[in-house]
Scaffold this motif. Structure first.
Motif, PDB file in Angstrom:
ATOM      1  N   VAL A 174     -11.348   1.206  36.782  1.00 27.60           N
ATOM      2  CA  VAL A 174     -11.666   1.688  38.120  1.00 27.60           C
ATOM      3  C   VAL A 174     -10.512   2.557  38.619  1.00 27.60           C
ATOM      4  O   VAL A 174      -9.343   2.179  38.505  1.00 27.60           O
ATOM      5  CB  VAL A 174     -11.880   0.501  39.080  1.00 27.60           C
ATOM      6  N   PHE A 175     -10.841   3.713  39.170  1.00 31.74           N
ATOM      7  CA  PHE A 175      -9.852   4.637  39.726  1.00 31.74           C
ATOM      8  C   PHE A 175      -9.646   4.312  41.203  1.00 31.74           C
ATOM      9  O   PHE A 175     -10.610   4.231  41.964  1.00 31.74           O
ATOM     10  CB  PHE A 175     -10.357   6.076  39.558  1.00 31.74           C
ATOM     11  N   VAL A 176      -8.398   4.114  41.605  1.00 28.49           N
ATOM     12  CA  VAL A 176      -8.064   3.785  42.997  1.00 28.49           C
ATOM     13  C   VAL A 176      -7.067   4.822  43.510  1.00 28.49           C
ATOM     14  O   VAL A 176      -5.885   4.771  43.163  1.00 28.49           O
ATOM     15  CB  VAL A 176      -7.458   2.376  43.114  1.00 28.49           C
ATOM     16  N   PRO A 177      -7.512   5.788  44.324  1.00 27.25           N
ATOM     17  CA  PRO A 177      -6.584   6.795  44.856  1.00 27.25           C
ATOM     18  C   PRO A 177      -5.907   6.334  46.141  1.00 27.25           C
ATOM     19  O   PRO A 177      -6.470   5.541  46.902  1.00 27.25           O
ATOM     20  CB  PRO A 177      -7.510   7.985  45.137  1.00 27.25           C
ATOM     21  N   PHE A 178      -4.704   6.817  46.375  1.00 30.66           N
ATOM     22  CA  PHE A 178      -3.982   6.598  47.624  1.00 30.66           C
ATOM     23  C   PHE A 178      -3.810   7.949  48.295  1.00 30.66           C
ATOM     24  O   PHE A 178      -3.206   8.859  47.728  1.00 30.66           O
ATOM     25  CB  PHE A 178      -2.615   5.961  47.374  1.00 30.66           C
ATOM     26  N   GLU A 206      -5.733 -10.225  41.946  1.00 29.07           N
ATOM     27  CA  GLU A 206      -4.495 -10.046  41.181  1.00 29.07           C
ATOM     28  C   GLU A 206      -4.246  -8.569  40.860  1.00 29.07           C
ATOM     29  O   GLU A 206      -3.130  -8.073  41.008  1.00 29.07           O
ATOM     30  CB  GLU A 206      -4.569 -10.865  39.890  1.00 29.07           C
ATOM     31  N   SER A 207      -5.285  -7.847  40.430  1.00 32.01           N
ATOM     32  CA  SER A 207      -5.136  -6.427  40.102  1.00 32.01           C
ATOM     33  C   SER A 207      -4.766  -5.610  41.328  1.00 32.01           C
ATOM     34  O   SER A 207      -3.869  -4.766  41.294  1.00 32.01           O
ATOM     35  CB  SER A 207      -6.428  -5.876  39.498  1.00 32.01           C
ATOM     36  N   TYR A 208      -5.479  -5.837  42.431  1.00 28.97           N
ATOM     37  CA  TYR A 208      -5.190  -5.094  43.656  1.00 28.97           C
ATOM     38  C   TYR A 208      -3.812  -5.445  44.204  1.00 28.97           C
ATOM     39  O   TYR A 208      -3.097  -4.575  44.705  1.00 28.97           O
ATOM     40  CB  TYR A 208      -6.263  -5.335  44.715  1.00 28.97           C
ATOM     41  N   THR A 209      -3.422  -6.720  44.117  1.00 26.95           N
ATOM     42  CA  THR A 209      -2.093  -7.122  44.587  1.00 26.95           C
ATOM     43  C   THR A 209      -1.016  -6.379  43.807  1.00 26.95           C
ATOM     44  O   THR A 209      -0.072  -5.845  44.377  1.00 26.95           O
ATOM     45  CB  THR A 209      -1.911  -8.649  44.445  1.00 26.95           C
ATOM     46  N   TRP A 210      -1.161  -6.342  42.495  1.00 26.53           N
ATOM     47  CA  TRP A 210      -0.196  -5.617  41.657  1.00 26.53           C
ATOM     48  C   TRP A 210      -0.129  -4.154  42.062  1.00 26.53           C
ATOM     49  O   TRP A 210       0.959  -3.582  42.228  1.00 26.53           O
ATOM     50  CB  TRP A 210      -0.581  -5.752  40.178  1.00 26.53           C
ATOM     51  N   LEU A 211      -1.283  -3.525  42.233  1.00 30.23           N
ATOM     52  CA  LEU A 211      -1.325  -2.107  42.578  1.00 30.23           C
ATOM     53  C   LEU A 211      -0.676  -1.845  43.936  1.00 30.23           C
ATOM     54  O   LEU A 211       0.114  -0.898  44.094  1.00 30.23           O
ATOM     55  CB  LEU A 211      -2.783  -1.617  42.579  1.00 30.23           C
ATOM     56  N   LEU A 212      -0.960  -2.687  44.909  1.00 28.65           N
ATOM     57  CA  LEU A 212      -0.368  -2.520  46.236  1.00 28.65           C
ATOM     58  C   LEU A 212       1.137  -2.770  46.212  1.00 28.65           C
ATOM     59  O   LEU A 212       1.904  -2.105  46.919  1.00 28.65           O
ATOM     60  CB  LEU A 212      -1.058  -3.433  47.243  1.00 28.65           C
ATOM     61  N   GLN A 213       1.586  -3.701  45.377  1.00 29.47           N
ATOM     62  CA  GLN A 213       3.023  -3.930  45.223  1.00 29.47           C
ATOM     63  C   GLN A 213       3.715  -2.720  44.603  1.00 29.47           C
ATOM     64  O   GLN A 213       4.840  -2.378  44.968  1.00 29.47           O
ATOM     65  CB  GLN A 213       3.284  -5.189  44.391  1.00 29.47           C
ATOM     66  N   THR A 271     -14.171  -7.248  48.544  1.00 29.96           N
ATOM     67  CA  THR A 271     -13.591  -8.520  48.982  1.00 29.96           C
ATOM     68  C   THR A 271     -12.217  -8.749  48.369  1.00 29.96           C
ATOM     69  O   THR A 271     -11.287  -9.191  49.057  1.00 29.96           O
ATOM     70  CB  THR A 271     -14.532  -9.687  48.615  1.00 29.96           C
ATOM     71  N   ALA A 272     -12.069  -8.446  47.086  1.00 32.50           N
ATOM     72  CA  ALA A 272     -10.784  -8.670  46.429  1.00 32.50           C
ATOM     73  C   ALA A 272      -9.705  -7.779  47.028  1.00 32.50           C
ATOM     74  O   ALA A 272      -8.570  -8.225  47.243  1.00 32.50           O
ATOM     75  CB  ALA A 272     -10.915  -8.417  44.924  1.00 32.50           C
ATOM     76  N   MET A 273     -10.041  -6.527  47.320  1.00 33.94           N
ATOM     77  CA  MET A 273      -9.068  -5.621  47.940  1.00 33.94           C
ATOM     78  C   MET A 273      -8.651  -6.153  49.308  1.00 33.94           C
ATOM     79  O   MET A 273      -7.468  -6.193  49.647  1.00 33.94           O
ATOM     80  CB  MET A 273      -9.655  -4.221  48.068  1.00 33.94           C
ATOM     81  N   LYS A 274      -9.622  -6.587  50.084  1.00 28.09           N
ATOM     82  CA  LYS A 274      -9.340  -7.109  51.419  1.00 28.09           C
ATOM     83  C   LYS A 274      -8.401  -8.312  51.334  1.00 28.09           C
ATOM     84  O   LYS A 274      -7.456  -8.437  52.119  1.00 28.09           O
ATOM     85  CB  LYS A 274     -10.644  -7.493  52.116  1.00 28.09           C
ATOM     86  N   GLN A 275      -8.628  -9.186  50.370  1.00 22.87           N
ATOM     87  CA  GLN A 275      -7.796 -10.374  50.225  1.00 22.87           C
ATOM     88  C   GLN A 275      -6.405 -10.041  49.695  1.00 22.87           C
ATOM     89  O   GLN A 275      -5.464 -10.797  49.917  1.00 22.87           O
ATOM     90  CB  GLN A 275      -8.487 -11.400  49.339  1.00 22.87           C
ATOM     91  N   ALA A 276      -6.251  -8.926  49.010  1.00 22.66           N
ATOM     92  CA  ALA A 276      -4.940  -8.529  48.491  1.00 22.66           C
ATOM     93  C   ALA A 276      -4.105  -7.814  49.544  1.00 22.66           C
ATOM     94  O   ALA A 276      -2.877  -7.915  49.528  1.00 22.66           O
ATOM     95  CB  ALA A 276      -5.116  -7.632  47.271  1.00 22.66           C
ATOM     96  N   ILE A 277      -4.738  -7.130  50.458  1.00 22.15           N
ATOM     97  CA  ILE A 277      -4.012  -6.334  51.453  1.00 22.15           C
ATOM     98  C   ILE A 277      -3.154  -7.198  52.361  1.00 22.15           C
ATOM     99  O   ILE A 277      -1.966  -6.926  52.553  1.00 22.15           O
ATOM    100  CB  ILE A 277      -4.990  -5.479  52.287  1.00 22.15           C
ATOM    101  N   HIS A 278      -3.732  -8.228  52.918  1.00 22.60           N
ATOM    102  CA  HIS A 278      -3.001  -9.034  53.891  1.00 22.60           C
ATOM    103  C   HIS A 278      -1.725  -9.670  53.326  1.00 22.60           C
ATOM    104  O   HIS A 278      -0.670  -9.552  53.952  1.00 22.60           O
ATOM    105  CB  HIS A 278      -3.925 -10.072  54.532  1.00 22.60           C
ATOM    106  N   PRO A 279      -1.747 -10.325  52.166  1.00 21.89           N
ATOM    107  CA  PRO A 279      -0.491 -10.886  51.638  1.00 21.89           C
ATOM    108  C   PRO A 279       0.554  -9.812  51.317  1.00 21.89           C
ATOM    109  O   PRO A 279       1.742 -10.040  51.511  1.00 21.89           O
ATOM    110  CB  PRO A 279      -0.916 -11.624  50.361  1.00 21.89           C
ATOM    111  N   SER A 312       7.823   1.285  51.919  1.00 16.92           N
ATOM    112  CA  SER A 312       7.213   0.709  53.121  1.00 16.92           C
ATOM    113  C   SER A 312       5.699   0.771  52.965  1.00 16.92           C
ATOM    114  O   SER A 312       5.167   1.546  52.172  1.00 16.92           O
ATOM    115  CB  SER A 312       7.640   1.472  54.378  1.00 16.92           C
ATOM    116  N   SER A 313       5.027  -0.039  53.747  1.00 20.74           N
ATOM    117  CA  SER A 313       3.569  -0.083  53.659  1.00 20.74           C
ATOM    118  C   SER A 313       2.965   1.008  54.540  1.00 20.74           C
ATOM    119  O   SER A 313       3.623   1.522  55.439  1.00 20.74           O
ATOM    120  CB  SER A 313       3.048  -1.447  54.093  1.00 20.74           C
ATOM    121  N   PRO A 314       1.723   1.351  54.291  1.00 24.37           N
ATOM    122  CA  PRO A 314       1.049   2.320  55.161  1.00 24.37           C
ATOM    123  C   PRO A 314       0.797   1.715  56.536  1.00 24.37           C
ATOM    124  O   PRO A 314       0.784   0.492  56.699  1.00 24.37           O
ATOM    125  CB  PRO A 314      -0.268   2.582  54.423  1.00 24.37           C
ATOM    126  N   LYS A 315       0.611   2.569  57.530  1.00 25.96           N
ATOM    127  CA  LYS A 315       0.328   2.089  58.884  1.00 25.96           C
ATOM    128  C   LYS A 315      -1.113   1.614  59.010  1.00 25.96           C
ATOM    129  O   LYS A 315      -1.418   0.725  59.794  1.00 25.96           O
ATOM    130  CB  LYS A 315       0.602   3.190  59.901  1.00 25.96           C
TER     131      LYS A 315
END
Length: 154
Positions: free
Chosen positions: A80-84, A107-114, A133-141, A122-125
């Motif tokens: 899956v391609f995830v652009p920022f 786990e995958s999204y958490t790694w990518l966000l880290q 759902t998995a992305m949503k759960q990875a963002i907050h932590p 710094s994190s985005p505003k």
């Protein structure tokens, strides 16, 4: 070519010959690069019913807009391609990074966000996502101490 053949001396050309060839190739594609993109995307449209592509040119026949959409969300490697994307100081969107994930898991999204945090410090505003759902759960932590806004469902 140097790497593939084990050195310029085995290629049958000098380093300058290769540089000159590359410069000539860049000059050629520089004039026809937009046309090559349009041809490539048009060809893909003929082979895939779930693919759409449109483009627009100005009065001088210069490419000014391109749109493509592909229902298939993964590439040939099933990733899956995830652009920022962010906005520059002129409020133009700019892609600043991207990731390829073998699975859409927390786990995958958490790694990518880290990795995003590691790269930018710094994190985005604001984070805008689909309703994954998995992305949503990875963002907050990952970003909870950063005080970000979050929009889901775009």
């Amino acid at each position: 070519m140097r790497t593939q053949y084990g050195g310029f001396e085995k290629v049958g050309a000098t380093k300058d010959d290769c540089k000159n060839f590359k410069q000539g190739l860049n000059c050629y594609t520089g004039e026809y690069d937009a046309e090559m993109i349009v041809q490539r995307l048009c060809m893909k449209r003929t082979f895939s019913s779930d693919y759409s592509f449109e483009y627009d040119v100005n009065d001088d026949r210069e490419l000014i807009r391109v749109f493509w959409a592909d229902v298939q969300r993964t590439n040939k490697y099933k990733m899956v391609f995830v652009p920022f994307t962010t906005f520059n100081n002129h409020y133009h969107s700019v892609t600043v990074g991207a990731g390829l994930l073998a699975s859409e898991t927390i786990e995958s999204y958490t790694w990518l966000l880290q990795m995003l945090l590691k790269s930018f410090g710094s994190s985005p505003k604001v984070v805008v996502t689909d309703k994954d759902t998995a992305m949503k759960q990875a963002i907050h932590p990952c970003f909870q101490t950063q005080g970000i806004g979050y929009v889901c469902g775009i």
